[in-house]
Each structure stands twice: as structure tokens, then as C-alpha cells.
Motif scaffolding. Structure first.
Motif, PDB file in Angstrom:
ATOM      1  N   VAL A  55      63.884  34.341  37.518  1.00  0.00           N
ATOM      2  CA  VAL A  55      62.861  33.651  35.784  1.00  0.00           C
ATOM      3  C   VAL A  55      63.024  32.220  36.020  1.00  0.00           C
ATOM      4  O   VAL A  55      61.959  31.218  35.922  1.00  0.00           O
ATOM      5  CB  VAL A  55      63.152  33.895  35.007  1.00  0.00           C
ATOM      6  N   VAL A  56      64.181  30.868  36.055  1.00  0.00           N
ATOM      7  CA  VAL A  56      64.255  30.047  35.903  1.00  0.00           C
ATOM      8  C   VAL A  56      63.721  29.443  37.524  1.00  0.00           C
ATOM      9  O   VAL A  56      62.597  28.484  37.354  1.00  0.00           O
ATOM     10  CB  VAL A  56      65.955  29.424  36.190  1.00  0.00           C
ATOM     11  N   ARG A  57      64.003  30.048  38.648  1.00  0.00           N
ATOM     12  CA  ARG A  57      63.284  30.244  39.899  1.00  0.00           C
ATOM     13  C   ARG A  57      61.994  29.985  39.838  1.00  0.00           C
ATOM     14  O   ARG A  57      61.544  29.083  40.561  1.00  0.00           O
ATOM     15  CB  ARG A  57      63.827  30.760  41.238  1.00  0.00           C
ATOM     16  N   ALA A  58      61.610  30.766  39.042  1.00  0.00           N
ATOM     17  CA  ALA A  58      60.052  30.595  39.019  1.00  0.00           C
ATOM     18  C   ALA A  58      59.182  28.789  38.450  1.00  0.00           C
ATOM     19  O   ALA A  58      57.873  29.402  38.328  1.00  0.00           O
ATOM     20  CB  ALA A  58      59.530  32.156  38.463  1.00  0.00           C
ATOM     21  N   ILE A  59      60.280  28.708  37.433  1.00  0.00           N
ATOM     22  CA  ILE A  59      59.135  27.597  36.689  1.00  0.00           C
ATOM     23  C   ILE A  59      59.486  26.074  37.537  1.00  0.00           C
ATOM     24  O   ILE A  59      60.126  25.866  38.494  1.00  0.00           O
ATOM     25  CB  ILE A  59      60.329  26.963  35.492  1.00  0.00           C
ATOM     26  N   PRO A  60      58.810  25.560  37.814  1.00  0.00           N
ATOM     27  CA  PRO A  60      58.204  24.592  39.163  1.00  0.00           C
ATOM     28  C   PRO A  60      58.902  23.189  37.134  1.00  0.00           C
ATOM     29  O   PRO A  60      58.364  23.092  36.441  1.00  0.00           O
ATOM     30  CB  PRO A  60      56.765  24.222  39.137  1.00  0.00           C
ATOM     31  N   GLY A  61      59.869  22.608  38.242  1.00  0.00           N
ATOM     32  CA  GLY A  61      59.866  21.310  37.421  1.00  0.00           C
ATOM     33  C   GLY A  61      61.765  21.617  37.073  1.00  0.00           C
ATOM     34  O   GLY A  61      62.194  22.943  36.893  1.00  0.00           O
ATOM     35  N   PRO A  62      62.516  21.238  36.195  1.00  0.00           N
ATOM     36  CA  PRO A  62      63.503  20.795  35.690  1.00  0.00           C
ATOM     37  C   PRO A  62      63.635  21.982  34.594  1.00  0.00           C
ATOM     38  O   PRO A  62      62.523  22.109  33.680  1.00  0.00           O
ATOM     39  CB  PRO A  62      64.107  19.768  35.065  1.00  0.00           C
ATOM     40  N   VAL A  63      65.005  22.276  34.021  1.00  0.00           N
ATOM     41  CA  VAL A  63      64.598  23.470  33.638  1.00  0.00           C
ATOM     42  C   VAL A  63      66.146  23.135  32.890  1.00  0.00           C
ATOM     43  O   VAL A  63      67.601  23.068  32.693  1.00  0.00           O
ATOM     44  CB  VAL A  63      65.133  24.704  34.247  1.00  0.00           C
ATOM     45  N   VAL A  64      66.189  23.075  30.805  1.00  0.00           N
ATOM     46  CA  VAL A  64      67.192  22.988  30.256  1.00  0.00           C
ATOM     47  C   VAL A  64      67.726  24.855  29.635  1.00  0.00           C
ATOM     48  O   VAL A  64      66.795  25.540  29.851  1.00  0.00           O
ATOM     49  CB  VAL A  64      67.200  22.069  28.940  1.00  0.00           C
ATOM     50  N   LEU A  65      68.630  25.300  30.585  1.00  0.00           N
ATOM     51  CA  LEU A  65      69.256  26.051  29.685  1.00  0.00           C
ATOM     52  C   LEU A  65      70.008  26.656  29.027  1.00  0.00           C
ATOM     53  O   LEU A  65      71.209  25.855  28.725  1.00  0.00           O
ATOM     54  CB  LEU A  65      69.280  27.255  31.128  1.00  0.00           C
ATOM     55  N   VAL A  66      69.398  26.907  27.510  1.00  0.00           N
ATOM     56  CA  VAL A  66      69.859  27.515  26.283  1.00  0.00           C
ATOM     57  C   VAL A  66      70.623  29.085  25.992  1.00  0.00           C
ATOM     58  O   VAL A  66      69.938  29.711  25.806  1.00  0.00           O
ATOM     59  CB  VAL A  66      69.482  26.874  25.430  1.00  0.00           C
ATOM     60  N   GLY A  67      71.772  29.208  25.804  1.00  0.00           N
ATOM     61  CA  GLY A  67      72.817  30.599  25.854  1.00  0.00           C
ATOM     62  C   GLY A  67      73.237  30.700  24.245  1.00  0.00           C
ATOM     63  O   GLY A  67      74.102  29.875  24.114  1.00  0.00           O
ATOM     64  N   HIS A  68      73.101  31.870  24.140  1.00  0.00           N
ATOM     65  CA  HIS A  68      73.122  32.403  22.336  1.00  0.00           C
ATOM     66  C   HIS A  68      74.335  32.924  22.499  1.00  0.00           C
ATOM     67  O   HIS A  68      74.154  34.837  23.757  1.00  0.00           O
ATOM     68  CB  HIS A  68      72.928  32.534  21.750  1.00  0.00           C
ATOM     69  N   SER A  69      75.685  33.565  22.167  1.00  0.00           N
ATOM     70  CA  SER A  69      76.900  34.505  22.522  1.00  0.00           C
ATOM     71  C   SER A  69      76.834  34.664  24.341  1.00  0.00           C
ATOM     72  O   SER A  69      77.057  34.183  24.619  1.00  0.00           O
ATOM     73  CB  SER A  69      75.964  35.526  21.304  1.00  0.00           C
ATOM     74  N   TYR A  70      76.930  36.013  24.589  1.00  0.00           N
ATOM     75  CA  TYR A  70      76.784  36.275  25.761  1.00  0.00           C
ATOM     76  C   TYR A  70      76.143  35.968  26.573  1.00  0.00           C
ATOM     77  O   TYR A  70      76.321  35.897  27.711  1.00  0.00           O
ATOM     78  CB  TYR A  70      76.805  38.576  25.435  1.00  0.00           C
ATOM     79  N   GLY A  71      74.818  35.668  25.965  1.00  0.00           N
ATOM     80  CA  GLY A  71      73.696  34.399  26.722  1.00  0.00           C
ATOM     81  C   GLY A  71      74.357  33.339  27.067  1.00  0.00           C
ATOM     82  O   GLY A  71      73.955  32.665  28.222  1.00  0.00           O
ATOM     83  N   GLY A  72      75.503  33.062  26.412  1.00  0.00           N
ATOM     84  CA  GLY A  72      76.749  31.572  26.927  1.00  0.00           C
ATOM     85  C   GLY A  72      76.825  32.062  28.413  1.00  0.00           C
ATOM     86  O   GLY A  72      77.176  31.116  29.824  1.00  0.00           O
ATOM     87  N   ALA A  73      77.719  33.626  28.454  1.00  0.00           N
ATOM     88  CA  ALA A  73      78.364  33.483  29.874  1.00  0.00           C
ATOM     89  C   ALA A  73      77.012  33.977  31.063  1.00  0.00           C
ATOM     90  O   ALA A  73      77.052  33.749  32.101  1.00  0.00           O
ATOM     91  CB  ALA A  73      78.684  35.114  30.087  1.00  0.00           C
TER      92      ALA A  73
END
Length: 240
Positions: A55-73
Motif C-alpha cells: 500500500v505504501v509503495r503505491a503512494i507517490p511521495g512521502p508517507v507518515v505511517l501510524v500504527g495502533h496496538s498490533y498495528g505498531g508491530a
């Protein structure tokens, strides 16, 4: 908004889905930010991380990645993607390379969650052996997961959980993106799902900028403005 403005990708955790960010998304959209909240399969740490990385690779430009709980892993692994410029952990697991969720949790006393988990077999395509889905007891979910969320909403969340496959607890993170990316962490200090000391330990080990909020595990629904403020801080760091 310019091409250098990051897209904020919000990664939900176990026993929840993208709707857990429903009160944070309007805050970020009002700032003119691009936001994406993908559905995490919650089948395996490596598989979920690979999905979010795609999903991230398909985004043009920079990404801020936010993860909650297991999403942090998940963001710990997926955050190694080249265009990820910052990581934000919300009541999350910040794993070390080679470490599993079970290993990190095992360093600390169990939270109330441990005694409220429900295990249900599910069919695995191509295998005679079933997998195991893990959920939270519906009656205990509101108090353990969402104590300061509107009670009517907490009851809805309790019966609409997105399970996590049990195998995910034992998988080791192949990489720890926080080693090379600036990171922020939010501790839910009244968390009954993850022992807050698990959050503090992971964040401190990673050298993160850390804030504490007196909140249940679902801090995004209970304190959306505080969560949005932390994400904004990461975004400002990327765009400075």
C-alpha cells in the motif's frame, strides 16, 4: 499542499478495523492532509506487513505511517519502505528486529486482556490444519478495550471485532524501521489491553519522542485531538 506533503497512512490493530480512526481522520483532513486507512488482514505479522508495505509503495511521495496496538508491530516492519519518512505508535508494540509480540509482552506482567481472550478455529486454504482466530470476550471488551469510549459505541465495537490470527503473536519482526526513521510514541497510561509498561519500554528502547495520555486502549476514539496533535508533530518534522 505540495508534492512534499506526506500522506498519513493509519494502520489499525487487532480486534478493531479502520473505523477505529473515525474521529482522527476528520482532524487530519481538515488540515489538508492526504489520509489513507487500509484494512489490515490480521493474518500474520509478515503477511500483514507485506500488505501494508505494498500500500505504501503505491503512494507517490512521502508517507507518515501510524500504527495502533498490533498495528505498531506492522509499521515496525512495513516502515522500512523507502518513502516512509516517520513512524507514529499509538498504544503500540515497537518490536526489535528478531523479536515477537509474545517475547516483548512476556517481559512484563499480563494485562487484563490475557484472561479475556477467546480462541476460535478457522479453515486455512490448502491445509488440513485449522488456524486460530483470537478475539476478546464480547462482554468484557468495553471495560478492557474501550473504557472511556461512549458505551453504546463500545458495545458495537465488541460485536464487530476483526480477529487476529494466533500465529501472529509468535512471528519475529524481520526488521525494525524505527532504527532508521524518526519515531513518535503515545502511551495510553490507563490501558487494560496492553500493559502500558510494554509501550513505554518499546518507545524508550527506540529513542522515540513520547507522550502519555490518560486513556483506554482505543485512544484514537477517546482522545482524537491528542492523537491528531502527535501525528501533526510527525508531519511537521517531515515537511520542515
Amino acid at each position: 499542499m505540495t508534492d512534499s506533503t506526506p500522506t498519513v497512512v493509519l494502520v489499525h490493530g487487532a480486534f478493531a478495523d479502520a473505523s477505529s480512526f473515525a474521529r482522527v481522520v476528520p482532524e487530519l483532513l481538515a488540515d489538508g492532509l492526504k489520509v489513507l486507512v487500509p484494512a489490515v488482514p490480521n493474518r500474520s505479522l509478515t503477511g500483514d506487513s507485506a500488505y501494508i508495505a505494498a500500500v505504501v509503495r503505491a503512494i507517490p511521495g512521502p508517507v507518515v505511517l501510524v500504527g495502533h496496538s498490533y498495528g505498531g508491530a506492522v509499521i515496525t516492519v512495513a516502515g522500512a519502505e523507502e518513502n516512509v519518512q516517520a513512524l507514529v505508535y499509538l498504544a503500540g508494540y515497537a518490536l526489535e528486529e528478531g523479536e515477537s509480540l509474545g517475547e516483548l509482552q512476556g517481559r512484563f506482567p499480563d494485562s487484563e486482556l490475557a484472561a479475556a481472550l477467546v480462541y476460535t478455529p478457522f479453515p486455512v486454504e490448502g491445509s488440513d490444519e485449522p488456524g486460530t482466530d483470537v478475539t476478546v470476550d464480547v462482554d468484557r471488551f468495553p471495560a478492557i478495550f474501550a473504557a472511556d469510549v461512549d458505551p453504546d459505541l463500545a458495545r458495537v465495537l465488541a460485536v464487530s471485532q476483526r480477529p487476529l490470527a494466533g500465529a501472529a503473536f509468535a512471528e519475529a519482526a524481520p526488521v525494525a524501521a524505527w532504527r532508521t526513521k524518526p519515531s513518535w510514541g503515545l502511551v495510553s497510561s490507563s490501558d487494560h489491553t496492553i500493559n502500558p509498561d510494554v509501550e513505554r519500554y518499546g518507545y524508550e528502547r527506540a529513542g522515540m519522542t513520547t507522550v502519555e495520555v490518560d486513556s483506554s486502549h482505543l485512544v484514537m476514539l477517546a482522545h482524537p485531538k491528542k492523537v491528531a496533535d502527535l501525528i501533526r508533530e510527525a508531519v511537521r518534522n517531515v515537511t520542515a
